[in-house]
Design a protein around this motif. Sequence first.
Motif: not given
Length: 301
Positions: A162, A167, A186
């Motif tokens: 991250k 993602y 995510d």
Amino acid sequence: MRVITQKTVGAASVLEVAEAAKPVPGPGQVLVKVGAAGVNPVDTYIRAGGFPALGEPPFTLGWDLAGTVEQDGEGFTAGDEVYGLLPFPGTGGAYAEYVAVNASDLALRPSYLTVEEAGAVPMVALTAWQALVGRGGLSAGQRVLIHAAAGGVGHVAVQIAKARGAYVIGTASAAKHDFLRSLGADELIDYRHEDFTSIEPVDVVFDLIGGDYAERSAKVLKPGGVLVSIIPGNPGFDVDRAVDLGIRFELFMSVSASGADLAALPQLRVELDHIVPLADVAKAHELVESKRTTGKVVLVP
């Protein structure tokens, strides 16, 4: 000083407290008073005889540590708060009150980490960093799938990915999804009830499970994507298979001690499952072997 030793391999009960001379630092080393030592799954394998990395007993386990520099030297000052990884497999030795450490393998402990948290970081963080970034080349804008995302290496890998602008998709039981979201994941997949191969293609897969997970993971990689595994015993995949599928396979065999890599890490949140007194080391090993912990187990003097 007190040290944990074992005279034979076997169950956690073979671990015992003993007295030993305080180590004398060699060239390029500093003496560190240990404030916390991480307990990793590999420690339990070596203790039980499943991975004879240290030869025949007696020996002292432990590679993760955080503590205080005892004397000036090698770029450090007495009183410096440091953390690091002893060379792996090397000779171990972190399950003790003092240890001589290569100065190049140490970094100053970040102020946001307690000594207990810092003692849990080095092996998992360096493994995640060196495998995911060094071997996988993870960069901003990429999609990454991390298996066993709530485990010791996994929950750190989520944060590293991250922080690099990726993602992040993780596999974990539903009970751990809120925890992983709080770390920045995510998208999450409950591996007990969902098939991760249905996700949109990703650039990188970080496989912390092995076996058939590798072959299944290859199906979700984009052409030219990379599958990074840290399961040398049963990765379930090889380079030839990767070539056939038009992807890259990276088998990360062993973590390297590195103060420079520790200093390069982003700010990390480290989940501590249990903090255990050194004398109760058998309990710490039993906790790790239960495979029911979230985050890390550490020993303190």
